[in-house]
Design an enzyme around this catalytic site. Structure first.
Site, PDB file in Angstrom:
ATOM      1  CG  MET A 256      -6.695   6.872   5.152  1.00 45.43           C
ATOM      2  SD  MET A 256      -4.888   5.690   5.345  1.00 45.43           S
ATOM      3  CE  MET A 256      -5.435   5.634   3.714  1.00 45.43           C
TER       4      MET A 256
ATOM      5  CE1 TYR B  88      -0.493  -3.150  11.358  1.00 46.81           C
ATOM      6  CE2 TYR B  88       0.688  -0.861  11.648  1.00 46.81           C
ATOM      7  CZ  TYR B  88       0.599  -2.646  11.665  1.00 46.81           C
ATOM      8  OH  TYR B  88       2.357  -2.863  12.270  1.00 46.81           O
TER       9      TYR B  88
ATOM     10  CG  ASP C 142      11.847  23.003   1.938  1.00 44.97           C
ATOM     11  OD1 ASP C 142      12.574  23.390   1.888  1.00 44.97           O
ATOM     12  OD2 ASP C 142      10.382  24.105   1.291  1.00 44.97           O
TER      13      ASP C 142
ATOM     14  CE1 TYR D   7      -7.534   3.193  -1.255  1.00 47.69           C
ATOM     15  CE2 TYR D   7      -4.730   2.515  -0.017  1.00 47.69           C
ATOM     16  CZ  TYR D   7      -6.229   2.409  -0.758  1.00 47.69           C
ATOM     17  OH  TYR D   7      -6.362   0.444  -1.254  1.00 47.69           O
TER      18      TYR D   7
ATOM     19  CB  ALA E  90      -0.588  -0.083   1.172  1.00 45.14           C
ATOM     20  CG  PHE E  91       2.308   3.487  -2.750  1.00 47.60           C
ATOM     21  CD1 PHE E  91       2.436   2.327  -2.459  1.00 47.60           C
ATOM     22  CD2 PHE E  91       3.702   3.906  -2.927  1.00 47.60           C
ATOM     23  CE1 PHE E  91       3.659   1.474  -3.251  1.00 47.60           C
ATOM     24  CE2 PHE E  91       4.717   3.691  -3.121  1.00 47.60           C
ATOM     25  CZ  PHE E  91       4.724   1.867  -3.944  1.00 47.60           C
ATOM     26  CG  ASP E  92      -1.740   3.707   3.517  1.00 48.98           C
ATOM     27  OD1 ASP E  92      -2.020   2.683   2.619  1.00 48.98           O
ATOM     28  OD2 ASP E  92      -1.492   3.151   4.537  1.00 48.98           O
TER      29      ASP E  92
ATOM     30  CE1 TYR F  17       2.004   2.467   9.818  1.00 49.08           C
ATOM     31  CE2 TYR F  17      -0.504   2.779   8.357  1.00 49.08           C
ATOM     32  CZ  TYR F  17       0.574   2.621   9.114  1.00 49.08           C
ATOM     33  OH  TYR F  17       0.860   0.910   7.844  1.00 49.08           O
TER      34      TYR F  17
ATOM     35  CB  ILE G 115      -2.632   9.874   5.815  1.00 45.85           C
ATOM     36  CG1 ILE G 115      -1.023  11.397   5.811  1.00 45.85           C
ATOM     37  CG2 ILE G 115      -2.058   8.411   5.760  1.00 45.85           C
ATOM     38  CD1 ILE G 115      -0.556  10.639   6.669  1.00 45.85           C
ATOM     39  N   GLY G 116      -4.305  11.905   4.758  1.00 44.51           N
ATOM     40  CA  GLY G 116      -5.754  13.497   5.837  1.00 44.51           C
ATOM     41  C   GLY G 116      -7.057  12.899   5.904  1.00 44.51           C
TER      42      GLY G 116
HETATM   43 CU    CU Z   1       3.130  -3.626  11.226  1.00 45.12          CU
END
Ligand code: CU
Length: 666
Positions: free
Chosen positions: A337, A412, A471, A332, A326-328, A414, A334-335
């Site tokens: 999510m 999951y 940055d 998709y 996955a490239f979350d 995070y 992550i904001g």
């Molecule tokens: Cu894990």
């Protein structure tokens, strides 16, 4: 305990509007778009005839102003806030990503909210836009209703498809022929035997749908054969796990005078730290203009920081299981999510929350209440010394400002934390928790590629890679990055006793030589220095990036999954700042074969010395699953530090006052 936490939040938790500005107050150029700005941007696009009625809005976010239009020198404490509606302030612009499913096309627009016009509109050639929230939900509904899926469920004894959880996953480059030309996802299915079961306890093995999310149609259904559902329930809720322990006595965090930080709109001040917060659908929380007030002036440290990708490759090679990655951020967002922390008790003490607003598929704004959490934590010892002769002791306690948000990415969680310390240090940490992803094993079947966490339940080994885009702006816009290793000096005339060692510092002058990995046995760290600024002792003003635990991907270098995530083959990348270089696996990783982003840009091997640099740190969590990760995983922590190194003349933490109950001396 849970009730106690909740009470604390209700009594003291004071929610900011996230907007934090009165009607008359103009936004700061870096403030995220609010709901009415989102609505207006969409209206302007519609009125200009740019989008069809089928258009799906992937994101409507702030088009950040050019750096030259942002004053990074924030005012000192007590002074008026700069940049508010000043005559030269940049106009407000929205950056909009739209999928047109009928055209199988992805468009990008810049919309001026100041002049109510479309500044730019372009088709992104070949891009497959990320999966939107609405598409995700529609894909679940469609898969559950599909006759072939239903037949497959029945073969497995499942007659109530409503209790089937459908997870649409990015398909990467595992497509061929006609499918490769469509915008498709594939699905994993799980089953709740009881409506309040943990679905990951019953992975529905071998039944997968490929769904075209443009056409919203099931393209095909694959059934690899029935493996029985594992017997467990995976329950973890308090009312399902039996008697709870009752021997933890209350531990209260009391801040009778309130927190020591100040939040004004999106601006945060705490101790000497000055920064601004932002938020968007793709990256979630963004830190802007992080500076440290030193003798009355704010010294820049970071211009902008965010999680620019979150990539999870799995180890299981079996059919379809080998597709799991996955490239979350890119597939998709992550904001999108991000959890509303109204739902939980995630921080303790005096909390300030910020609400955020995002656009749904139709471009309508919706809020995520209490998306960002700010609080302070006592962090044990900051410094101490006992003078044995004088019999005196000086001790200071460490305090940190915690700015966090938590995402739920399917199974999951995070929890992402930025910590600011009183000694000028910054720490990034992610706590990984939630439920490990499972597949079913036939009775008696074993696997080298995961751990059996419950009978017939395999939690595949996997990794999590976060790309943190920093940055940097250490004491000004132009920085040089140095790699510092420690070397043992060979014994000889200059080292007769063989004890000598010294740091060896070398500048990373061009992009290709700045693609580096950690080397803990050399004590390796990277210095981001301003060659034009020195402290009183002549040291270049610098912050050092100190790695913590880390790992590289184990997938084969030629594997399709590695090719799509080449950023994860190095821990450090340094690029010269380019406003459109934001995402390490490219702007549109969904179904992208790979090579975009960092590997592409850095082919030019641009010079990076004494220039405006962006430092990309890849943070890898290596997850060989444990029985103890089941049924919900105690948080695993991983992170890195940014520490001043020559930035100050001496410890900036000398003037921290002793705790009131703590008497220096005797
Ligand atoms: Cu894990």
């Amino acid at each position: 305990m849970a009730a106690g936490h909740r009470r604390t939040e209700e009594e003291h938790g004071d929610r900011e509007t996230g907007d934090g500005r009165g009607p008359a107050q103009a936004p700061h150029p870096l403030d995220p778009l609010n709901g009415s700005e989102i609505r207006r941007a969409v209206q302007i696009l519609r009125q200009a005839g740019r989008v069809t009625s089928q258009a799906r809005f992937v994101s409507v976010s702030l088009n950040e102003p050019a750096k030259s239009q942002v004053s990074f020198i924030a005012p000192a404490q007590g002074a008026a806030t700069a940049d508010r509606a000043s005559p030269g302030a940049p106009g407000r612009e929205a950056f909009v990503v739209v999928v047109e499913p009928g055209q199988h096309a992805t468009y990008e627009a810049v919309v001026s909210l100041t002049t109510s016009s479309v500044v730019s509109w372009r088709l992104v050639p070949g891009a497959r836009g990320p999966v939107t929230l609405g598409e995700y939900a529609e894909c679940e509904r469609l898969t559950r209703a599909d006759p072939q899926v239903r037949a497959g469920l029945e073969r497995r004894g499942i007659t109530n498809p409503d209790q089937v959880l459908v997870e649409p996953w990015g398909i990467g480059s595992f497509t061929a022929g006609e499918e490769a030309r469509r915008r498709v996802v594939w699905t994993l299915l799980f089953y709740r035997e009881r409506p309040d079961d943990n679905p990951y306890a019953k992975p529905i093995h071998g039944l997968h749908a490929i769904v075209d999310v443009d056409d919203m149609a099931v393209v095909r259904v694959e059934d690899l054969g029935v493996v029985p559902l594992p017997p467990g329930s995976g329950a973890y809720a308090a009312d399902r796990v039996g008697p709870l322990r009752d021997d933890l006595k209350p531990l209260e965090v009391v801040q009778p005078d309130g927190p020591s930080f100040e939040v004004r709109g999106w601006e945060v001040r705490w101790q000497r730290w000055r920064l601004r917060l932002g938020f968007n659908a793709r990256e979630g929380l963004v830190l802007h203009t992080v500076g440290y007030e030193d003798q009355g002036r704010v010294r820049p440290v970071i211009y902008r920081a965010s999680v620019a990708e979150l990539f999870i490759p799995y180890a299981d090679p079996r059919p379809f299981q080998g597709w799991r990655n996955a490239f979350d951020v890119g597939e998709y967002g992550i904001g999108i999510m991000t959890d509303s922390l109204e739902l939980g008790c995630d921080c303790l003490g005096e909390i300030r929350y910020l609400d955020v607003e995002l656009a749904d598929d139709s471009g309508e704004p919706y809020p995520i209440r209490q998306a960002i959490c700010l609080h302070e934590e006592d962090f044990g010892l900051l410094w101490k010394h006992v003078d044995a002769t004088l019999q005196t002791s000086e001790t200071r306690r460490s305090r940190r400002l915690v700015i966090s948000f938590i995402i739920t990415a399917g199974n999951y969680e995070y929890a992402i934390y930025w910590y600011f310390y009183t000694d000028g240090s910054i720490e990034f940490e992610v706590k990984l928790t939630g439920v490990v992803l499972t597949s079913a094993l036939a009775p008696g079947e074993t696997s080298d590629f995961g751990t059996e966490v419950a009978p017939q339940t395999l939690a595949a080994h996997h990794q999590h890679f976060l790309s943190i885009r920093l940055d940097m702006a250490v004491d000004g816009p132009r920085n040089t990055v140095y790699e510092v290793d420690t070397e043992a000096v060979p014994p000889g005339p200059g080292n007769p006793l063989g004890n000598a060692f010294r740091p060896v510092k070398r500048p990373l002058r061009r992009e290709l030589e700045a693609q580096r990995v950690i080397d803990p046995l050399r004590g390796r760290y990277w210095l981001v220095a301003n060659p034009d600024r020195t402290n009183r002792l002549g040291h270049q003003a610098a912050y050092k990036l100190v790695p913590g635990g880390n790992v590289l991907a184990f997938s084969h270098p030629d594997a399709p999954v590695t090719q799509r995530a080449l950023f994860a083959t190095r821990h450090l990348w340094v690029t010269p700042y380019q406003p459109d270089e934001r995402f390490p696996a490219g702007d549109y990783p969904n179904q992208h074969p790979g090579g975009a982003g960092l590997p592409e840009w850095t082919k030019a091997d641009r010079p990076i010395e004494n220039t405006d640099v962006v430092v990309w740190y890849t943070l890898g969590s290596h997850h060989i699953t444990r029985a103890e990760d089941w049924p919900v995983m105690p948080a695993e922590r991983i992170g890195f530090m940014l520490k001043p190194a020559g930035f100050f003349d001496r410890s900036p933490a000398l003037d921290v006052a002793p705790a009131p109950h703590c008497h220096g001396g005797t």
